[in-house]
Design an enzyme around this catalytic site. Structure first.
Site, PDB file in Angstrom:
ATOM      1  N   GLN A 160       1.972  -6.374  -3.482  1.00  0.00           N
ATOM      2  CA  GLN A 160       2.418  -6.618  -2.110  1.00  0.00           C
ATOM      3  C   GLN A 160       3.776  -5.910  -1.931  1.00  0.00           C
ATOM      4  OE1 GLN A 160       1.145  -9.508  -4.027  1.00  0.00           O
ATOM      5  NE2 GLN A 160      -0.681  -8.515  -3.295  1.00  0.00           N
ATOM      6  N   THR A 184       2.853 -12.744   2.700  1.00  0.00           N
ATOM      7  CA  THR A 184       2.065 -13.358   1.643  1.00  0.00           C
ATOM      8  C   THR A 184       2.819 -14.594   1.144  1.00  0.00           C
ATOM      9  OG1 THR A 184       0.788 -12.924  -0.360  1.00  0.00           O
ATOM     10  CG2 THR A 184       2.996 -11.942  -0.262  1.00  0.00           C
ATOM     11  N   LYS A 232       0.189   4.067  -8.350  1.00  0.00           N
ATOM     12  CA  LYS A 232       0.286   5.432  -8.857  1.00  0.00           C
ATOM     13  C   LYS A 232       1.643   5.657  -9.550  1.00  0.00           C
ATOM     14  CE  LYS A 232       0.842  10.091  -8.117  1.00  0.00           C
ATOM     15  NZ  LYS A 232       0.884  11.348  -7.428  1.00  0.00           N
ATOM     16  N   ASP A 290       0.810  -1.224   0.000  1.00  0.00           N
ATOM     17  CA  ASP A 290       0.000   0.000   0.000  1.00  0.00           C
ATOM     18  C   ASP A 290       0.839   1.268   0.000  1.00  0.00           C
ATOM     19  OD1 ASP A 290      -2.282  -1.696   0.233  1.00  0.00           O
ATOM     20  OD2 ASP A 290      -1.824  -1.879   2.362  1.00  0.00           O
ATOM     21  N   GLU A 291       1.984   1.250  -0.657  1.00  0.00           N
ATOM     22  CA  GLU A 291       2.848   2.447  -0.709  1.00  0.00           C
ATOM     23  C   GLU A 291       2.472   3.358  -1.869  1.00  0.00           C
ATOM     24  OE1 GLU A 291       4.012  -0.661  -1.065  1.00  0.00           O
ATOM     25  OE2 GLU A 291       5.295  -1.141   0.636  1.00  0.00           O
ATOM     26  N   GLY A 303      -4.525  -4.370  -4.555  1.00  0.00           N
ATOM     27  CA  GLY A 303      -5.504  -3.325  -4.872  1.00  0.00           C
ATOM     28  C   GLY A 303      -4.734  -2.077  -5.238  1.00  0.00           C
ATOM     29  N   HIS A 304      -4.531  -1.855  -6.537  1.00  0.00           N
ATOM     30  CA  HIS A 304      -3.711  -0.717  -6.973  1.00  0.00           C
ATOM     31  C   HIS A 304      -4.618   0.433  -7.392  1.00  0.00           C
ATOM     32  CE1 HIS A 304      -0.081  -3.557  -7.823  1.00  0.00           C
ATOM     33  NE2 HIS A 304      -0.380  -3.427  -6.557  1.00  0.00           N
ATOM     34  N   LYS A 326       2.241   2.084  -5.051  1.00  0.00           N
ATOM     35  CA  LYS A 326       3.006   1.559  -6.194  1.00  0.00           C
ATOM     36  C   LYS A 326       2.230   1.741  -7.493  1.00  0.00           C
ATOM     37  CE  LYS A 326       3.143  -2.573  -4.361  1.00  0.00           C
ATOM     38  NZ  LYS A 326       2.738  -2.313  -2.983  1.00  0.00           N
ATOM     39  N   ARG A 338       2.724 -28.884  -7.005  1.00  0.00           N
ATOM     40  CA  ARG A 338       2.558 -29.436  -8.360  1.00  0.00           C
ATOM     41  C   ARG A 338       1.195 -30.092  -8.587  1.00  0.00           C
ATOM     42  NH1 ARG A 338       7.973 -32.312  -7.395  1.00  0.00           N
ATOM     43  NH2 ARG A 338       7.019 -32.101  -5.346  1.00  0.00           N
TER      44      ARG A 338
HETATM   45  P1  IMP Z   1      -2.543 -12.919   1.544  1.00  0.00           P
HETATM   46  O1  IMP Z   1      -1.610 -12.379   0.531  1.00  0.00           O
HETATM   47  O2  IMP Z   1      -3.992 -12.666   1.240  1.00  0.00           O
HETATM   48  O3  IMP Z   1      -2.273 -14.363   1.879  1.00  0.00           O
HETATM   49  O4  IMP Z   1      -2.301 -12.120   2.936  1.00  0.00           O
HETATM   50  C1  IMP Z   1      -1.089 -12.249   3.686  1.00  0.00           C
HETATM   51  C2  IMP Z   1      -0.717 -10.912   4.326  1.00  0.00           C
HETATM   52  O5  IMP Z   1      -0.316 -10.006   3.317  1.00  0.00           O
HETATM   53  C3  IMP Z   1      -1.847 -10.240   5.091  1.00  0.00           C
HETATM   54  O6  IMP Z   1      -1.330  -9.528   6.197  1.00  0.00           O
HETATM   55  C4  IMP Z   1      -2.394  -9.240   4.072  1.00  0.00           C
HETATM   56  O7  IMP Z   1      -3.047  -8.145   4.686  1.00  0.00           O
HETATM   57  C5  IMP Z   1      -1.110  -8.827   3.385  1.00  0.00           C
HETATM   58  N1  IMP Z   1      -1.321  -8.370   2.001  1.00  0.00           N
HETATM   59  C6  IMP Z   1      -1.552  -9.125   0.923  1.00  0.00           C
HETATM   60  N2  IMP Z   1      -1.697  -8.360  -0.174  1.00  0.00           N
HETATM   61  C7  IMP Z   1      -1.535  -7.101   0.230  1.00  0.00           C
HETATM   62  C8  IMP Z   1      -1.536  -5.845  -0.461  1.00  0.00           C
HETATM   63  O8  IMP Z   1      -1.709  -5.759  -1.681  1.00  0.00           O
HETATM   64  N3  IMP Z   1      -1.339  -4.742   0.314  1.00  0.00           N
HETATM   65  C9  IMP Z   1      -1.101  -4.830   1.656  1.00  0.00           C
HETATM   66  N4  IMP Z   1      -1.093  -5.967   2.325  1.00  0.00           N
HETATM   67  C10 IMP Z   1      -1.300  -7.101   1.632  1.00  0.00           C
END
Ligand code: IMP
Length: 476
Positions: free
Chosen positions: A251, A266, A48, A43-44, A70-71, A46, A176
């Site tokens: 991420q 993640t 944008k 959520d930095e 979510g960009h 990216k 796999r």
């Molecule tokens: P997952 O990727 O849904 O398995 O979530 C694992 C962790 O990564 C959780 O803490 C999520 O909130 C975080 N996370 C996954 N995708 C994002 C992202 O796009 N932005 C911020 N945090 C994320």
């Protein structure tokens, strides 16, 4: 990277049209391949920065993750949130690639494409790697089951995943058992692959009917087939022609399954190395690795966050920064910039520059704290490498250095920056950015001061690269 990369005589210098206010040179050669990596917990902004740089690219490639991203991008008055599509699809002449490293939910991808088309925002083209894996509703069911199991075991929260099925989809990939887009578009192979996948999940009692799933997937596969391609040769060809490619991170580094705050991570590699694996582009083709960091920090979900601030200040950052998850709508936890983690991320990814975002959110504060080290529970201090154990990191006490705040980013200041460029940035902010660059040994090249496309300013290339060897952040 640049040292060993071969030169393309046909590449022209695009410096003047991307950065019209700049007097710096780029060594007479255009950038070809750039990786954009989140330097914090996601959520930095990216999206944008990718969208901004995509004005000069022919390809934008998502290299990992899936519908957990979510960009958010502002196009004129329109706000767009992309989940699985690369930002390039918003620009004419750009191809957005769902790269081999992704796990893509095909039904959600179709809806995302349709929604953009309905809003007349789909200007680029779309290709999907035949090697990308298919993420299914059953992966979401597994994700929910895993979160529940973890919470039951720990008596608290799980990992706080986005519940989009990411972990289970990557587990099938590496186990796999997975289904790829190559098979999704081959009805003759689909049945056998689904049978195998279902056989691998005897512990799930509420699986949807396999025959029904197969029917749905055949239909979706038929519709998506024209866009499912071997994307690596497409990108290799683009490199040969001297075209520009952006590898769009999703991420972030501190959520990397190996180098992040395990297990609160993640299931992919959102680092520069992961971007190469997730695109099929070899390391010597890379020109730049751009780390994107906010001027403060946020985290969504569970996991250690040493510089988190609660109370009124946490609420203030959340409100002014609009810190609400773009995918799940969850409120983001907020805190101060953490240089220990930023130095670590810089080293890990080999950042060649930073894009610092949301500096306007801190405008008007009297002072801006920055963590320059941690005191750990055993009494030791660290400056550049966080403990690997999440529980230890959670107990770290940040050592702060406090910077004088900068003025509110009112419309007059924004207008001046648009007109005059980086020179118009307030002095205290410039000192803050300089400190960040000196400490990490990574120049700050872009500063974003609002959500709009034109609210990004170029600082100059390498303008803040420090030279003093004594500043080495890697000694602790
Ligand atoms: P997952 O990727 O849904 O398995 O979530 C694992 C962790 O990564 C959780 O803490 C999520 O909130 C975080 N996370 C996954 N995708 C994002 C992202 O796009 N932005 C911020 N945090 C994320």
């Amino acid at each position: 990277m640049r040292r060993c990369r071969r030169q393309f005589p046909s590449v022209i210098d695009i410096t003047t049209h991307i950065y019209p206010n700049s007097s710096a040179t780029h060594g007479g050669r255009a950038t070809t391949v750039r990786v954009i990596v989140g330097a914090q917990f996601g959520d930095e902004a990216k999206g944008k920065i990718t969208d901004f740089l995509a004005s000069d690219a022919q390809y934008v490639v998502r290299t990992g993750g899936g519908p957990n991203a979510g960009h958010t991008i502002h196009v004129g008055d329109e706000k767009v949130v992309l989940h699985q599509l690369a930002c390039g699809v918003l620009r004419r002449g750009v191809t957005g690639v769902c790269g081999p490293g992704m796990v893509v939910n095909p039904a959600q991808l179709e809806s995302e494409i349709q929604a953009l088309d309905d809003r007349h925002l789909l200007h680029g083209s779309i290709v999907i790697s035949e090697r990308a894996h298919v993420l299914l509703t059953l992966h979401q069911l597994e994700d929910a089951w895993e979160e529940q199991t973890r919470s039951n075991q720990s008596g608290g929260a799980g990992l706080g995943t986005t519940q989009r099925g990411i972990g289970p989809a990557y587990r099938d990939r590496y186990g796999r058992w997975g289904l790829r887009f190559a098979e999704l578009v081959r009805p003759d192979l689909l049945e056998q692959r689904l049978e195998l996948l279902y056989a691998s999940k005897p512990y799930l009692s509420n699986l949807p009917s396999r025959e029904e799933l197969q029917r749905q997937l055949s239909e979706i596969g038929g519709r998506l087939a024209p866009q499912v391609r071997a994307t690596e040769p497409i990108l290799w060809g683009a490199i040969e022609r001297g075209e520009n490619i952006i590898l769009e991170g999703a991420q972030s580094a501190l959520l990397d399954v190996d180098y992040g705050t395990y297990p609160y991570v993640t299931s992919s590699h959102p680092t520069s190395a992961g971007a190469l694996v997730g695109s099929g582009i070899p390391p010597q083709e890379l020109d730049e690795v751009i780390g994107v960091t906010k001027a403060y920090a946020t985290r969504v979900g569970v996991g250690p966050f040493p510089t988190e601030v609660g109370g009124e200040m946490g609420e203030y950052l959340r409100r002014v920064g609009g810190e609400q998850g773009a995918t799940t709508g969850r409120p983001r936890r907020c805190g101060w910039l953490d240089l220990v983690l930023l130095k670590y991320a810089s080293r890990l990814n080999g950042f060649t520059s930073f894009a610092v975002t949301k500096v306007d959110v801190l405008g008007g504060l009297d002072e801006v704290p920055v963590a320059v080290g941690y005191r750990l529970s055993d009494g030791s201090e660290v400056e550049a490498y966080p403990p690997a154990i999440a529980e230890e990191l959670a107990k770290a006490t940040p050592v702060y250095r406090r910077f004088a705040g900068w003025p509110d980013f009112n419309e007059r200041l924004r207008e001046r920056i648009r007109r005059e460029g980086a020179h118009a940035l307030p002095d205290p902010l410039r000192r803050f950015l300089e400190f960040l660059a000196v400490q990490t040994r990574v120049p700050v090249e872009w500063v974003s001061y609002g959500p709009r496309r034109d609210e990004t300013v170029w600082m100059g290339r390498g303008a803040r690269t420090p030279t003093a060897a004594s500043l080495s952040p890697w000694s602790s």
